[in-house]
Motif scaffolding. Structure first.
Motif, PDB file in Angstrom:
ATOM      1  N   LEU A   1       0.835  -1.205   0.000  1.00 18.01           N
ATOM      2  CA  LEU A   1       0.000   0.000   0.000  1.00 18.01           C
ATOM      3  C   LEU A   1       0.871   1.257   0.000  1.00 18.01           C
ATOM      4  N   TRP A   2       1.826   1.259   0.902  1.00 18.13           N
ATOM      5  CA  TRP A   2       2.717   2.411   1.048  1.00 18.13           C
ATOM      6  C   TRP A   2       3.525   2.645  -0.238  1.00 18.13           C
ATOM      7  N   THR A   3       4.034   1.558  -0.819  1.00  9.99           N
ATOM      8  CA  THR A   3       4.837   1.666  -2.045  1.00  9.99           C
ATOM      9  C   THR A   3       3.996   2.231  -3.196  1.00  9.99           C
TER      10      THR A   3
ATOM     11  N   GLU B   1       1.445   4.215  -2.978  1.00  8.03           N
ATOM     12  CA  GLU B   1       1.235   5.654  -2.746  1.00  8.03           C
ATOM     13  C   GLU B   1       2.502   6.452  -3.051  1.00  8.03           C
ATOM     14  N   GLU B   2       3.639   5.930  -2.567  1.00  2.69           N
ATOM     15  CA  GLU B   2       4.908   6.636  -2.777  1.00  2.69           C
ATOM     16  C   GLU B   2       5.273   6.716  -4.260  1.00  2.69           C
ATOM     17  N   SER B   3       4.945   5.666  -4.986  1.00  2.00           N
ATOM     18  CA  SER B   3       5.339   5.589  -6.384  1.00  2.00           C
ATOM     19  C   SER B   3       4.790   6.774  -7.197  1.00  2.00           C
TER      20      SER B   3
ATOM     21  N   GLN C   1      11.882  10.254   9.011  1.00  2.00           N
ATOM     22  CA  GLN C   1      12.073  10.547   7.588  1.00  2.00           C
ATOM     23  C   GLN C   1      10.776  10.996   6.903  1.00  2.00           C
ATOM     24  N   GLU C   2       9.661  10.358   7.242  1.00  2.00           N
ATOM     25  CA  GLU C   2       8.391  10.767   6.616  1.00  2.00           C
ATOM     26  C   GLU C   2       8.061  12.213   6.992  1.00  2.00           C
ATOM     27  N   HIS C   3       8.336  12.564   8.244  1.00  2.00           N
ATOM     28  CA  HIS C   3       8.059  13.941   8.659  1.00  2.00           C
ATOM     29  C   HIS C   3       9.015  14.905   7.950  1.00  2.00           C
TER      30      HIS C   3
ATOM     31  N   ASP D   1       0.438  13.312   1.654  1.00  2.92           N
ATOM     32  CA  ASP D   1       0.659  11.858   1.758  1.00  2.92           C
ATOM     33  C   ASP D   1       1.717  11.559   2.818  1.00  2.92           C
ATOM     34  N   GLU D   2       2.805  12.333   2.774  1.00  2.50           N
ATOM     35  CA  GLU D   2       3.909  12.063   3.719  1.00  2.50           C
ATOM     36  C   GLU D   2       3.424  12.259   5.155  1.00  2.50           C
ATOM     37  N   ALA D   3       2.536  13.226   5.346  1.00  4.84           N
ATOM     38  CA  ALA D   3       2.006  13.469   6.694  1.00  4.84           C
ATOM     39  C   ALA D   3       1.226  12.244   7.182  1.00  4.84           C
ATOM     40  N   ARG D   4       0.498  11.610   6.283  1.00  9.01           N
ATOM     41  CA  ARG D   4      -0.276  10.426   6.672  1.00  9.01           C
ATOM     42  C   ARG D   4       0.650   9.233   6.902  1.00  9.01           C
ATOM     43  N   HIS D   5       1.719   9.115   6.129  1.00 16.63           N
ATOM     44  CA  HIS D   5       2.690   8.038   6.375  1.00 16.63           C
ATOM     45  C   HIS D   5       3.365   8.250   7.732  1.00 16.63           C
ATOM     46  N   TYR D   6       3.704   9.492   7.977  1.00  9.32           N
ATOM     47  CA  TYR D   6       4.333   9.844   9.263  1.00  9.32           C
ATOM     48  C   TYR D   6       3.419   9.441  10.427  1.00  9.32           C
TER      49      TYR D   6
HETATM   50 FE   LIG Z   1       5.934   8.885   2.532  1.00  8.95          FE
END
Ligand SMILES: [Fe+2]
Ligand SMILES: [Fe+2]
Length: 310
Positions: free
Chosen positions: A94-96, A98-100, A151-153, A183-188
């Motif tokens: 899922l994360w990959t 989104e990041e892609s 790192q996400e933050h 997106d990064e905020a949600r991963h964080y």
């Molecule tokens: Fe991220």
């Protein structure tokens, strides 16, 4: 690994809370399609807008893009540390996915607008992916979780600050970077919550991992050509700075409620104190940079047409 296995339910629940149906996700073409069509018209106003993007913001954009392009290595590290037989596998996919979209969107933007030399960028990306990403985590999955929280933050702030600086000059790119920052905020939020659970379940070991990661933190582009020059430009242009890193550390110490954790061993208690004192140690570095920044420096980067002074 026992602690992580015990958190399987939590990870599955956090991942389920994180996931959005595909109809609600943003995609590069939604944000950029119309803009790319208007590029075909080659309007003078649009060309002037693109030409007005200063070199230091272009360099920061390249650094952000390269960071995203390390995705194969990050996917591998999550699979390696967390295994394939747990909810982590589903999260990793899922994360990959989104990041892609991040590298894809920025890559298309720079390629279609021509604001960066395509050939130079392709060679840098190749060298970066070829070199790999080898953080010093040993066999410790806690370090992966501490690192991804930081790192996400950091990427969130880096995309958002650059987006804010670009918006008055080129609003399409500014908006794209803010989308990515979201997106990064949600991963964080995901990683810091998982690590919170790790800290509660196993404070003695988790604190040691956290301190090691905080002390050696570097963005994953470390092995990329020109990385140190681009990181210095980010610092000098007040984009991603050591002072931002300090804020991240302070926020996480508070969120994880580090001072009130109750590790049992004396060594872990000392580690806890060192973590709490760590932000103060960064002040010396911040002061050092403040002095260095007073003297502008010129950088020559292969992907920019002119040298830049920051
Ligand atoms: Fe991220
Ligand atoms: Fe990303």
């Amino acid at each position: 690994m026992g602690v992580l296995a015990g958190l399987s339910g939590t990870v599955a629940e956090l991942a389920a809370r994180h996931e959005r149906p595909i109809e609600e996700l943003w995609f590069p073409n939604d944000l950029l399609g119309t803009f790319f069509n208007s590029l075909e018209e080659k309007s003078l106003a649009l060309r002037e807008r693109l030409e007005a993007i200063p070199g230091e913001l272009r360099a920061a954009l390249v650094l952000n893009l390269l960071t995203e392009e390390g995705l194969p290595h990050f996917h591998r590290l999550i699979a390696l540390h967390m295994g394939e037989e747990s909810p982590w596998n589903d999260w990793n996919n899922l994360w990959t996915a989104e990041e892609s979209r991040h590298g894809d969107a920025i890559g298309k933007y720079v390629s279609k607008t021509g604001i960066i030399d395509d050939g130079a960028l392709e060679r840098m990306t190749y060298a970066y992916v070829r070199a790999g990403f080898h953080p010093n985590w040993g066999k410790d999955p806690y370090r992966l979780l501490a690192y991804t929280s930081l790192q996400e933050h950091a990427t969130q702030i880096s995309h958002a600050k650059l987006g804010t600086r670009l918006t008055p000059i080129e609003p399409v790119l500014g908006r794209l970077l803010h989308k990515i920052a979201g997106d990064e905020a949600r991963h964080y939020a995901f990683y810091r919550n998982v690590f919170l659970n790790v800290l509660r379940a196993d404070p003695d070991e988790a604190l040691v991992s956290l301190l090691a990661v905080m002390r050696s933190f570097a963005m994953p582009g470390l092995s990329a050509p020109n990385f140190s020059a681009m990181a210095e430009i980010q610092e000098r242009a007040d984009l991603f700075t050591t002072s931002e890193y300090k804020k991240i550390v302070v926020t996480l110490i508070k969120f994880w409620n580090i001072p009130n954790l109750t590790p049992t061993s004396d060594a872990a208690k000392r580690t806890l104190d060192r973590i709490v004192q760590f932000p103060a140690l960064l002040d010396r570095k911040i002061e050092g940079y403040a002095n260095t920044k007073k003297t502008p420096k010129t950088f020559e980067l292969g992907f920019l047409t002119h040298p830049i002074t920051v």
